[in-house]
Scaffold this motif. Structure first.
Motif, PDB file in Angstrom:
ATOM      1  N   GLN A 156       5.593   3.605   2.092  1.00 45.45           N
ATOM      2  CA  GLN A 156       5.919   4.234   3.372  1.00 45.45           C
ATOM      3  C   GLN A 156       7.403   3.982   3.608  1.00 45.45           C
ATOM      4  O   GLN A 156       7.805   2.836   3.750  1.00 45.45           O
ATOM      5  CB  GLN A 156       5.068   3.577   4.465  1.00 45.45           C
ATOM      6  N   LYS A 157       8.214   5.029   3.642  1.00 49.53           N
ATOM      7  CA  LYS A 157       9.681   4.890   3.760  1.00 49.53           C
ATOM      8  C   LYS A 157      10.199   3.837   2.797  1.00 49.53           C
ATOM      9  O   LYS A 157      10.183   4.050   1.600  1.00 49.53           O
ATOM     10  CB  LYS A 157      10.083   4.611   5.203  1.00 49.53           C
ATOM     11  N   ASN A 158      10.659   2.651   3.297  1.00 46.80           N
ATOM     12  CA  ASN A 158      11.239   1.721   2.326  1.00 46.80           C
ATOM     13  C   ASN A 158      10.418   0.473   2.074  1.00 46.80           C
ATOM     14  O   ASN A 158      10.934  -0.526   1.644  1.00 46.80           O
ATOM     15  CB  ASN A 158      12.679   1.330   2.688  1.00 46.80           C
ATOM     16  N   TYR A 159       9.141   0.504   2.362  1.00 54.95           N
ATOM     17  CA  TYR A 159       8.351  -0.656   1.955  1.00 54.95           C
ATOM     18  C   TYR A 159       7.093  -0.232   1.213  1.00 54.95           C
ATOM     19  O   TYR A 159       6.581   0.867   1.405  1.00 54.95           O
ATOM     20  CB  TYR A 159       8.055  -1.584   3.141  1.00 54.95           C
ATOM     21  N   THR A 160       6.635  -1.127   0.355  1.00 58.49           N
ATOM     22  CA  THR A 160       5.465  -0.853  -0.469  1.00 58.49           C
ATOM     23  C   THR A 160       4.421  -1.941  -0.241  1.00 58.49           C
ATOM     24  O   THR A 160       4.751  -3.118  -0.234  1.00 58.49           O
ATOM     25  CB  THR A 160       5.864  -0.832  -1.961  1.00 58.49           C
ATOM     26  N   VAL A 161       3.209  -1.517  -0.005  1.00 55.74           N
ATOM     27  CA  VAL A 161       2.098  -2.466   0.106  1.00 55.74           C
ATOM     28  C   VAL A 161       1.392  -2.485  -1.247  1.00 55.74           C
ATOM     29  O   VAL A 161       1.145  -1.432  -1.838  1.00 55.74           O
ATOM     30  CB  VAL A 161       1.103  -2.019   1.198  1.00 55.74           C
ATOM     31  N   ILE A 162       1.092  -3.673  -1.734  1.00 55.19           N
ATOM     32  CA  ILE A 162       0.471  -3.801  -3.055  1.00 55.19           C
ATOM     33  C   ILE A 162      -0.895  -4.466  -2.929  1.00 55.19           C
ATOM     34  O   ILE A 162      -1.020  -5.513  -2.292  1.00 55.19           O
ATOM     35  CB  ILE A 162       1.386  -4.628  -3.991  1.00 55.19           C
ATOM     36  N   HIS A 163      -1.901  -3.844  -3.501  1.00 60.26           N
ATOM     37  CA  HIS A 163      -3.242  -4.440  -3.534  1.00 60.26           C
ATOM     38  C   HIS A 163      -3.624  -4.781  -4.966  1.00 60.26           C
ATOM     39  O   HIS A 163      -3.665  -3.903  -5.826  1.00 60.26           O
ATOM     40  CB  HIS A 163      -4.278  -3.473  -2.956  1.00 60.26           C
ATOM     41  N   LYS A 173      -4.474   6.999   4.100  1.00 60.90           N
ATOM     42  CA  LYS A 173      -4.352   7.304   5.534  1.00 60.90           C
ATOM     43  C   LYS A 173      -3.044   6.781   6.104  1.00 60.90           C
ATOM     44  O   LYS A 173      -2.448   7.392   6.970  1.00 60.90           O
ATOM     45  CB  LYS A 173      -5.526   6.675   6.302  1.00 60.90           C
ATOM     46  N   GLN A 174      -2.623   5.617   5.590  1.00 61.25           N
ATOM     47  CA  GLN A 174      -1.495   4.929   6.224  1.00 61.25           C
ATOM     48  C   GLN A 174      -0.147   5.169   5.546  1.00 61.25           C
ATOM     49  O   GLN A 174       0.877   4.799   6.085  1.00 61.25           O
ATOM     50  CB  GLN A 174      -1.755   3.415   6.235  1.00 61.25           C
ATOM     51  N   HIS A 175      -0.146   5.714   4.333  1.00 59.98           N
ATOM     52  CA  HIS A 175       1.113   5.778   3.580  1.00 59.98           C
ATOM     53  C   HIS A 175       1.435   7.177   3.094  1.00 59.98           C
ATOM     54  O   HIS A 175       0.549   7.993   2.881  1.00 59.98           O
ATOM     55  CB  HIS A 175       1.059   4.821   2.397  1.00 59.98           C
ATOM     56  N   GLN A 176       2.740   7.422   2.926  1.00 62.06           N
ATOM     57  CA  GLN A 176       3.194   8.722   2.439  1.00 62.06           C
ATOM     58  C   GLN A 176       2.805   8.926   0.991  1.00 62.06           C
ATOM     59  O   GLN A 176       2.481  10.017   0.570  1.00 62.06           O
ATOM     60  CB  GLN A 176       4.727   8.802   2.554  1.00 62.06           C
ATOM     61  N   SER A 177       2.898   7.835   0.232  1.00 67.09           N
ATOM     62  CA  SER A 177       2.709   7.975  -1.204  1.00 67.09           C
ATOM     63  C   SER A 177       1.862   6.813  -1.719  1.00 67.09           C
ATOM     64  O   SER A 177       2.130   5.656  -1.399  1.00 67.09           O
ATOM     65  CB  SER A 177       4.090   7.992  -1.858  1.00 67.09           C
TER      66      SER A 177
END
Ligand SMILES: [Zn+2]
Ligand SMILES: [Zn+2]
Length: 172
Positions: free
Chosen positions: A47-54, A72-76
């Motif tokens: 999402q913009k400039n941060y990445t969530v990693i699972h 649902k929560q992220h652009q990519s």
């Protein structure tokens, strides 16, 4: 006297790279294609400039739900194999093979000095060109050596001649 032994291996990973997904079902398809659950997977949501990693996803159901939530929560959103050794059976197998190679090597004695660890130390280039006969960069033999004394053997590779495409002279 010292003893120096090195053993190496190059493994090309048969595992796929990362893939962008737009539906949770694509994460499931990708995961089953690469051998999930044996092969681990990672989900990235950007999402913009941060990445969530699972990471450490242990079930298809959790994978589907996590992908759904990220979408649902992220652009990519992307899915990729988890390359950490314990999550990648192909890498774990390569490491296991290397250990066996090392054990095998340690049990091989130098025919001259009886030091353990006799084995592959280098290669020799210069296989003759099949067209003009000049020495090429292609490997002609392996060199096996000792970590303690200077004894070496030079088992030739199977090819007697190199294809002209390896020849500097033919490709001038
Ligand atoms: Zn030796
Ligand atoms: Zn040639």
């Amino acid at each position: 006297m010292g003893l120096k032994i090195a053993e190496g291996s190059v493994s090309s990973s048969p595992v796929a790279g990362r893939r962008h997904i737009i539906r949770a079902s694509e994460a499931i398809t990708f995961a089953s294609a690469i051998g999930f659950l044996n092969q681990g997977v990672i989900l990235h949501g950007t999402q913009k400039n941060y990445t969530v990693i699972h990471k450490n996803i242990t079930q298809f159901e959790i994978l589907g739900d996590t992908a759904e939530a990220l979408l649902k929560q992220h652009q990519s959103v992307a899915i990729l194999p988890d390359y950490r050794a314990h999550k990648t059976p192909s890498r774990a197998a390569a490491i296991r093979a290397l250990c066996e190679k090392m054990a095998q090597r340690l049990s091989t004695e130098c025919p001259a000095s009886r030091a353990p660890g006799f084995g592959h130390v280098n290669v020799e280039h210069g296989l003759p060109c099949s067209f003009c006969g000049s020495a090429t960069q292609a490997i002609t033999a392996d060199i096996h050596g000792c970590g303690r004394c200077t004894h070496q053997i030079r088992p030739p590779r199977n090819h007697a001649l190199a294809a002209p495409e390896w020849c500097d002279y033919c490709n001038q």
